[in-house]
Scaffold this motif. Structure first.
Motif, PDB file in Angstrom:
ATOM      1  N   UNK A 117       0.951  -1.442   0.029  1.00 19.20           N
ATOM      2  CA  UNK A 117      -0.052   0.045  -0.082  1.00 19.20           C
ATOM      3  C   UNK A 117       1.544   1.358   0.014  1.00 19.20           C
TER       4      UNK A 117
ATOM      5  N   UNK B 211       2.956   2.144  -2.193  1.00 16.75           N
ATOM      6  CA  UNK B 211       3.474   2.503  -3.274  1.00 16.75           C
ATOM      7  C   UNK B 211       1.792   3.470  -4.141  1.00 16.75           C
ATOM      8  N   UNK B 212       2.545   4.534  -4.541  1.00 13.07           N
ATOM      9  CA  UNK B 212       2.382   5.469  -4.591  1.00 13.07           C
ATOM     10  C   UNK B 212       0.043   5.509  -5.798  1.00 13.07           C
ATOM     11  N   UNK B 213      -0.304   6.363  -5.706  1.00 13.28           N
ATOM     12  CA  UNK B 213      -1.709   5.826  -6.265  1.00 13.28           C
ATOM     13  C   UNK B 213      -1.672   5.702  -7.862  1.00 13.28           C
TER      14      UNK B 213
ATOM     15  N   UNK C 170      -0.601   1.885  -8.258  1.00 13.32           N
ATOM     16  CA  UNK C 170      -1.011   0.968  -6.904  1.00 13.32           C
ATOM     17  C   UNK C 170      -1.610   0.311  -7.562  1.00 13.32           C
ATOM     18  N   UNK C 171      -3.084   0.403  -8.278  1.00 15.23           N
ATOM     19  CA  UNK C 171      -4.236  -0.498  -9.225  1.00 15.23           C
ATOM     20  C   UNK C 171      -2.892  -2.120  -9.180  1.00 15.23           C
TER      21      UNK C 171
ATOM     22  N   UNK D 159      -1.346  -4.000  -7.512  1.00 12.40           N
ATOM     23  CA  UNK D 159      -1.628  -4.743  -6.612  1.00 12.40           C
ATOM     24  C   UNK D 159      -2.631  -6.258  -7.739  1.00 12.40           C
TER      25      UNK D 159
ATOM     26  N   UNK E 223      -1.218  -9.836  -7.745  1.00  8.54           N
ATOM     27  CA  UNK E 223      -2.293 -10.478  -7.039  1.00  8.54           C
ATOM     28  C   UNK E 223      -1.729 -11.848  -8.044  1.00  8.54           C
TER      29      UNK E 223
END
Lengths: 327, 327
Positions: A122, A124-126, A129-130, A133, A137
């Motif tokens: 989390x 990681x800069x916005x 981030x997605x 992740x 995953x």
């Protein structure tokens, strides 16, 4: 970009970050095993690759520190759970968590380690981030898939070379690939570069794992950390055994199967006999050729990167060192 | 906002979403147990609460569907691993995963389920993603902490009421709180409202768990799904037993400890005897008072929400139904 950092700077920063990382407080039975396994040591090669990948694309590699620790925490979570499944008594010469505490604690501490890995990611800069992740995953699921394939292979004698390569790719190599990809994403690299790093990491990882299989049989006992021939004694389905089963026929195959079926045997005699069968089949040369092939592909992936040559050289040198071309 | 949705609409949409969810393909040993446990049924109360919470703040509750399934997947992951730790043979009348497959598969399938839960949460829109994941990480760690405290309590006879309440709060209630909070965050609620929902969920969850303890002893055998007195037979450290150990003294305490220490006994006789001790100590009334206290607090949290009254009534009705005030 000409500033070149000494690789030791990465290692020192990483060690400091790992020491500072808080996993949780209470209950102690849940969190002590995490500190324990994280402090058993290891080469920290995955998080170091994350930092070096970030450094390829900019000076602010320190913002990859927490995500790099996430990769190391995830890796150690898989070790904690794999050790239960493999009933392993030792990890890096020390009692495994399920031996030192118990099975339930090893399951639950592992679970919370996986949560800890996500928490560290989390950082990681916005904007990234997605993507990070989603890639994490996929990688995490693949590592679980690889472990399940590995367990399935234990009771099968018809595992093909392709199946074996796919299994070790999932179980061990994709995480090396992700470690590199992660650093590059955080540093703002474009998808083509990230993909090259990922592919390179997977290829190096595959060569690395096959080399591990090879060294079990042909390693120098003075340099090799484990008992030479341990995989042969345990009938472990390595690349060498799978090749030998596929390449052999007639009397030689029967002799090999005889050793695999034997329930009572002299360990040294079995190691010598199976090694002799490998020698007759040219398994060593065949395996070495595959290892070199994977390493060559990996280095080619890295060479293609459009980055500062001095920084690229740092990654190449580190990788050379990692795969220990000299031994 | 006056449109009021029939609660069945939420349930149908949820069932459809769960049926559509893909956990992974190969190896089957890894992914089949996930479909198996997800299809064992259950009231789906956590994801329903997520949808109802989202609906409190807007019509587009359907964008909370995948995150709602994430909560259900996470909950079932904890059941899969808890069943290993508790050596439970059955879950909802069917063999548990470690019984139907084996321990290793139950560990590894559970691991990949946790990854699946995170993947489903990635459906949350970017502005809310980091907040949702931070809250989920904390909740997931707390659930693990609760399970570890529960296991620690098995070998302790001096567990206090406060410790017990804290344990069940972590093990079961925070996830109800998170389920509600999650729906509200996705729907754009402000922090004050999200916090009220979370608090309300935790209070309802605490009452719910104490009621479960109570029904084991004082439930109607015709309505109660499990064997009445099962916790007494197994010396399970419930709220009732902890209170009885704290409230009793002298001969009555000795009698209680005698039953707890007995290795050979008639089950029915033990249940009757311990229930008689509870009766003498007024444990039933004391427990009922605590349950009502938690439920009252929970409903008060919900009442404070500044939302459309018809939508709030839907949540209140659903909660009433859930806690089964009539029984």
């Amino acid at each position: 970009m000409t500033q070149t950092t000494n690789p030791l700077v990465f290692l020192e920063a990483l060690h400091q970050e790992i020491q500072q990382t808080k996993y949780g407080q209470q209950p102690a039975e849940l969190y002590d095993p995490i500190s324990y396994i994280m402090n058993l040591g290891g080469k920290r090669m995955r998080p170091l690759l994350t930092l070096m990948a970030a450094y390829l694309f900019g000076d602010n590699w320190r913002k990859a520190l927490k995500p790099a620790v996430a990769v190391e925490v995830f890796h150690n979570f898989t070790l904690m759970h794999d050790d239960i499944m493999d009933q392993a008594p030792l990890r890096r010469g020390q009692p495994t968590v399920h031996e030192k505490w118990n099975h339930n604690i090893a399951i639950l501490s592992g679970d919370v380690m996986l949560v800890n890995a996500y928490e560290l990611l989390l950082d990681v800069e916005t904007p990234y981030l997605k993507k990070v992740l989603a890639r994490f995953n996929r990688t995490a699921a693949e590592v679980c898939e690889g472990q399940q394939f590995d367990m399935n292979f234990e009771t099968r004698w018809d595992v093909s070379e392709d199946e074996y390569i796919e299994m070790i790719k999932l179980k061990t190599s994709v995480l090396l690939g992700f470690a590199l990809e992660l650093g590059s994403i955080i540093a703002g690299a474009d998808d083509v570069e990230s993909q090259r790093l990922r592919e390179g990491g997977i290829n190096i990882g595959l060569g690395f794992q096959l080399k591990d299989d090879l060294l079990d049989v042909y390693g120098d006992p003075a340099k090799f950390g484990k008992q030479v021939g341990g995989d042969i004694i345990a009938n472990k389905k390595t690349f060498l055994l799978i090749e030998a089963l596929q390449q052999s026929g007639g009397a030689l195959k029967n002799e090999l199967i005889g050793w695999l079926s034997a329930t009572e045997f002299d360990k040294q005699e079995k190691v010598q006999a199976v090694t002799a069968i490998y020698d007759q089949l040219g398994i060593r040369q065949l395996t070495e050729a595959r290892i070199n092939d994977f390493f060559t592909r990996g280095f080619a992936n890295f060479e293609q990167l459009s980055v500062d040559p001095a920084r690229k050289a740092l990654l190449l040198d580190f990788t050379e060192q990692l795969i220990g071309r000299e031994s």
